[in-house]
Design a protein around this motif. Structure first.
Motif, short mmCIF file in Angstrom:
data_model
loop_
_atom_site.label_atom_id
_atom_site.label_comp_id
_atom_site.label_asym_id
_atom_site.label_seq_id
_atom_site.Cartn_x
_atom_site.Cartn_y
_atom_site.Cartn_z
N ALA A 1 -57.11 -10.04 0.03
CA ALA A 1 -55.87 -10.23 -0.71
C ALA A 1 -54.67 -10.33 0.23
O ALA A 1 -54.64 -9.70 1.27
CB ALA A 1 -55.64 -9.08 -1.68
N ARG A 2 -53.76 -11.13 -0.11
CA ARG A 2 -52.51 -11.23 0.63
C ARG A 2 -51.35 -10.89 -0.26
O ARG A 2 -51.20 -11.47 -1.28
CB ARG A 2 -52.28 -12.67 1.12
CG ARG A 2 -53.00 -12.99 2.39
CD ARG A 2 -52.42 -12.19 3.55
NE ARG A 2 -53.38 -12.16 4.63
CZ ARG A 2 -54.35 -11.25 4.69
NH1 ARG A 2 -54.43 -10.35 3.76
NH2 ARG A 2 -55.19 -11.26 5.67
N ARG B 1 -48.33 5.78 -2.53
CA ARG B 1 -48.63 5.09 -1.28
C ARG B 1 -49.18 3.70 -1.52
O ARG B 1 -50.21 3.32 -1.00
CB ARG B 1 -49.63 5.93 -0.47
CG ARG B 1 -49.09 7.31 -0.26
CD ARG B 1 -50.04 8.20 0.42
NE ARG B 1 -49.31 9.15 1.25
CZ ARG B 1 -49.87 9.90 2.17
NH1 ARG B 1 -51.15 9.80 2.40
NH2 ARG B 1 -49.16 10.72 2.88
N ARG B 2 -48.44 2.95 -2.33
CA ARG B 2 -48.92 1.61 -2.65
C ARG B 2 -47.96 0.54 -2.14
O ARG B 2 -47.99 -0.60 -2.60
CB ARG B 2 -49.09 1.47 -4.17
CG ARG B 2 -50.24 2.29 -4.67
CD ARG B 2 -50.58 1.98 -6.12
NE ARG B 2 -51.70 2.82 -6.54
CZ ARG B 2 -51.80 3.34 -7.75
NH1 ARG B 2 -50.89 3.10 -8.65
NH2 ARG B 2 -52.84 4.09 -8.05
N LEU B 3 -47.11 0.92 -1.18
CA LEU B 3 -46.11 -0.05 -0.73
C LEU B 3 -46.73 -1.24 -0.03
O LEU B 3 -46.13 -2.30 0.04
CB LEU B 3 -45.11 0.63 0.21
CG LEU B 3 -44.20 1.65 -0.46
CD1 LEU B 3 -43.23 2.24 0.55
CD2 LEU B 3 -43.44 1.01 -1.60
N ALA B 4 -47.94 -1.11 0.47
CA ALA B 4 -48.55 -2.21 1.21
C ALA B 4 -49.52 -3.01 0.35
O ALA B 4 -50.15 -3.93 0.83
CB ALA B 4 -49.24 -1.68 2.46
N ASN B 5 -49.66 -2.63 -0.93
CA ASN B 5 -50.58 -3.37 -1.80
C ASN B 5 -49.97 -4.71 -2.20
O ASN B 5 -48.76 -4.82 -2.37
CB ASN B 5 -50.86 -2.57 -3.07
CG ASN B 5 -51.61 -1.29 -2.78
OD1 ASN B 5 -51.53 -0.77 -1.67
ND2 ASN B 5 -52.32 -0.79 -3.74
N PRO B 6 -50.83 -5.73 -2.40
CA PRO B 6 -50.29 -7.04 -2.75
C PRO B 6 -49.54 -7.05 -4.09
O PRO B 6 -48.57 -7.78 -4.25
CB PRO B 6 -51.52 -7.95 -2.79
CG PRO B 6 -52.70 -7.07 -2.72
CD PRO B 6 -52.28 -5.76 -2.16
N GLU B 7 -49.99 -6.22 -5.05
CA GLU B 7 -49.33 -6.27 -6.36
C GLU B 7 -47.96 -5.60 -6.34
O GLU B 7 -47.16 -5.80 -7.26
CB GLU B 7 -50.22 -5.64 -7.44
CG GLU B 7 -50.29 -4.11 -7.43
CD GLU B 7 -51.37 -3.59 -6.48
OE1 GLU B 7 -51.93 -4.42 -5.72
OE2 GLU B 7 -51.64 -2.38 -6.50
N THR B 8 -47.69 -4.83 -5.28
CA THR B 8 -46.42 -4.11 -5.22
C THR B 8 -45.24 -5.06 -5.19
O THR B 8 -44.20 -4.81 -5.78
CB THR B 8 -46.42 -3.17 -4.00
OG1 THR B 8 -47.37 -2.14 -4.24
CG2 THR B 8 -45.05 -2.53 -3.79
N ARG B 9 -45.41 -6.19 -4.51
CA ARG B 9 -44.32 -7.16 -4.48
C ARG B 9 -44.04 -7.68 -5.89
O ARG B 9 -42.90 -7.93 -6.26
CB ARG B 9 -44.66 -8.32 -3.55
CG ARG B 9 -44.84 -7.88 -2.12
CD ARG B 9 -44.60 -9.03 -1.20
NE ARG B 9 -43.21 -9.38 -1.16
CZ ARG B 9 -42.75 -10.62 -1.18
NH1 ARG B 9 -43.57 -11.62 -1.27
NH2 ARG B 9 -41.46 -10.87 -1.11
N GLY C 1 -59.11 -5.43 -0.12
CA GLY C 1 -58.04 -5.32 0.86
C GLY C 1 -58.10 -6.38 1.94
O GLY C 1 -57.08 -6.80 2.46
N LEU D 1 -42.07 -5.00 -7.71
CA LEU D 1 -40.66 -4.94 -7.29
C LEU D 1 -39.92 -6.20 -7.75
O LEU D 1 -38.74 -6.13 -8.09
CB LEU D 1 -40.59 -4.79 -5.76
CG LEU D 1 -41.10 -3.44 -5.25
CD1 LEU D 1 -41.16 -3.42 -3.74
CD2 LEU D 1 -40.22 -2.30 -5.75
N LEU E 1 -44.20 4.16 -6.59
CA LEU E 1 -44.84 3.32 -5.57
C LEU E 1 -44.90 4.03 -4.23
O LEU E 1 -45.89 3.97 -3.52
CB LEU E 1 -44.08 1.99 -5.42
CG LEU E 1 -44.28 1.00 -6.56
CD1 LEU E 1 -43.36 -0.20 -6.37
CD2 LEU E 1 -45.73 0.55 -6.62
N ILE E 2 -43.80 4.71 -3.88
CA ILE E 2 -43.77 5.40 -2.59
C ILE E 2 -44.74 6.58 -2.62
O ILE E 2 -45.53 6.77 -1.71
CB ILE E 2 -42.34 5.90 -2.27
CG1 ILE E 2 -41.42 4.70 -2.01
CG2 ILE E 2 -42.34 6.81 -1.05
CD1 ILE E 2 -39.98 5.05 -1.80
#
Lengths: 416, 174
Positions: A415-416, A156-164, A412, A167, A152-153
């Motif tokens: 999406a939230r 560079r997808r830490l700010a994508n909505p699906e990243t939460r 982008g 995690l 993820l790091i």
């Protein structure tokens, strides 16, 4: 040392000479580190390369043999396992688990139901035995926290909505792993019969409850025991506590792994938590590398070849179940098809947890095919997962767009 | 304009803060537990691809803890304040404490404080000069001003306009 090998007999460590053992250990570190560095250049995680280094420089392949007998490294390797789980417990916080709310927990359960469920079915279908089936279910069903986070790091997808969501799945898996290790404990005792197995389970459960109670009510005293402004003393003290409790757990039939996890949970409740978090990282990384290297030592090319078919089947199963979980989680949360593929391919990675479960099975004397099976499975998925995740946009084209009805416009901005 | 900052936990990694831009677009700042900061930029304007299906950022920059602090200070205006923003400075009732940067073309450059007679002409007092990151507090009367000097002035708000005119800044104010 065959004809293919370099004439370096002093490199092969047996018991006895401390110089030989130091050469073996230093060589193991260097070989693992250099191979993994080459892998990092092309964006691959370190864990598979540590294992490959163990295979190459182990006794089962021609060429340089750094370590003749895996037993030489067993103690340091188990220190790596203890530190991996100690750190997991330390980082674990129920707050993080609940702060994300229901969607994250739900995502985790969807994932586990599919993957561990599928793993249990697959394990029994192999017909290697009940304990073996449960071990394989865990190894096949649980993602690698370390690789997921790194992927993820790096992508560079830490700010994508699906990243939460990703995690969230990993956090639920971490908890599940701890519980699963406890459930596995009685199955990993080969001598236990029906009632005895049950008593062992009770004892393991009781010990876990005791450690939980200490985490909940006794953390203050543990904090007093450890607290010192001197970082040098803090390292010595928390290492002592973690290793001692891990050893005690092992003796009581709970695995050292789960004992270490519980100490981590306890220390997480104390005032020294953040300082320990910082101090433990470099030691954990060093000995975890030894652990993975050591795991590779016992693997031979013949052993890998013998399990190639079941591994291929398991890989295909994971390549279906992980994206399936990704698609369901994405749909439930109103995310698009690229997000679905990002979830499915990122959580596909397998690493430290699968290896830990396999190592516990090996030390319990379960079917010998488990070690090469999990090794090959992890080697493939630890490499395939980051590659697929980095190409997720292209992979997503396979999925029909109409499965993911979304509001029009750029993803982008909506999406939230 | 949306001034709300969204905060989210990233379990095992750190925290994420999102700020929306005035005319679309947004920036996400990820603070890692390790101290590292990532700044993710999402283009909401013309640059954004309307057919994009992914939520990947258009640009990502990674900062160390120290670099991030520096960037924060720059955004906060510690190094340079645009003149428009300078007007809204610390005001205590009617007392104004203000700082302005002289550009090389300012009519004040090359003159000593005595020769300029700033207090008599405008009512504002120059209490300090910051030159090459070095502060000259309570400057002597013979101090000669240079281009790039940052002057810290004190006075009442209504006098500040006259001061701006004197230093040749009035024309810059749009």
């Amino acid at each position: 040392m065959g004809e293919l090998g370099l004439p370096l007999p002093m490199l092969a460590a047996g018991a006895g000479h401390i110089g030989e053992q130091l050469i073996a250990l230093g060589g193991a570190f260097l070989a693992a580190g250099l191979l993994a560095r080459a892998g990092r250049r092309i964006g691959l995680p370190t864990i598979p390369f540590f294992i490959i280094a163990g295979i190459i420089f182990g006794p089962n392949t021609p060429g340089v043999v750094l370590v003749e007998d895996p037993e030489t490294l067993a103690l340091l390797a188990s220190l790596g396992l203890v530190l991996l789980l100690f750190h997991l417990g330390l980082e674990f916080s129920l707050g993080e688990f609940t702060s994300g709310g229901a969607p994250l927990i739900k995502a985790g359960f969807i994932y586990l139901a599919l993957n561990v469920g599928g793993g249990v079915a697959f394990g029994f279908a192999l017909g290697w035995g009940t304990a073996e089936a449960l071990v394989i279910a865990g190894a096949v069903g649980i993602s690698s926290s370390a690789i997921v986070t790194k992927v993820l790091i790096e992508l560079r997808r830490l700010a994508n909505p699906e990243t939460r969501m990703i995690l969230g799945i990993v956090v639920v898996e971490d908890i599940f792993l701890a519980l699963y290790l406890a459930v596995l404990a009685p199955f990993l005792n080969p001598d236990a019969g029906g009632l005895e197995a049950f008593l062992l389970f009770l004892r393991a459960f009781g010990f876990l409850l005791l450690l939980f109670a200490i985490a909940r009510f006794g953390a203050k005293w543990v904090g007093k025991l450890l607290d010192t402004p001197d970082p040098e003393l803090l390292v010595v003290l928390f290492l002592g506590l973690a290793v001692l409790v891990a050893g005690t757990s092992e003796e009581l039939g709970v695995s050292d792994a789960i004992g270490a996890f519980m100490v981590g949970l306890i220390v997480a409740e104390t005032a020294v938590k953040h300082r320990v978090e910082e101090l433990v990282l470099p030691i954990r990384d060093a000995f975890a590398a030894v652990f993975f290297f050591w795991f590779g030592l016992s693997i031979s090319p013949d052993g890998l070849a013998a399990v190639a078919l079941p591994v291929a089947a398991a890989v295909v199963l994971s390549l279906i179940l992980n994206p399936a979980a990704g698609i369901i989680v994405a749909k439930v949360n109103g995310l698009g098809r690229v997000a679905a593929v990002n979830i499915g391919t990122t959580v596909l990675s397998r690493g430290e947890f699968s290896i830990i479960i396999a190592a516990l099975a090996a030390s319990a004397g379960l079917d010998e095919r488990i070690t090469p099976f999990v090794a090959l499975y992890v080697l493939i998925l630890a490499i395939v997962s980051p590659l697929l995740a980095s190409k997720s946009k292209r992979v997503a084209k396979i999925l029909p767009k109409r499965w993911f009805p979304r509001p029009s416009g750029a993803a982008g901005s909506t999406a939230r | 304009m949306q001034l709300d900052i969204e905060v989210q936990d990233l379990p095992g990694i750190g925290k994420r803060y999102e700020v929306h831009g005035e005319h679309g677009g947004r920036v996400a700042v990820v603070i890692h537990n390790t101290g590292r900061r990532d700044v993710y930029a999402f283009d909401g304007g013309k640059g954004a691809d309307p057919d994009a299906e992914d939520d990947d950022a258009q640009a990502v920059v990674e900062f160390s803890d120290q670099q991030a602090r520096k960037l924060g200070a720059i955004l906060g205006g510690a190094y340079f304040k645009p003149s428009v923003v300078e007007e809204i400075e610390a005001v205590i009732d009617d007392l104004l404490i203000e700082w302005v940067t002289l550009d090389d073309n300012s009519p004040l450059v090359g003159h000593s404080l005595t020769g300029l007679d700033v207090r008599q002409k405008t009512g504002m007092t120059i209490v300090a000069i910051v030159r090459d990151r070095h502060a000259i507090t309570m400057p002597e009367a013979d101090e000669v001003l240079e281009g790039g000097d940052r002057l810290v002035v004190v006075g009442v708000r209504k006098d500040f306009k006259a001061f701006q005119e004197l230093i040749g800044e009035a024309g810059d104010l749009g």
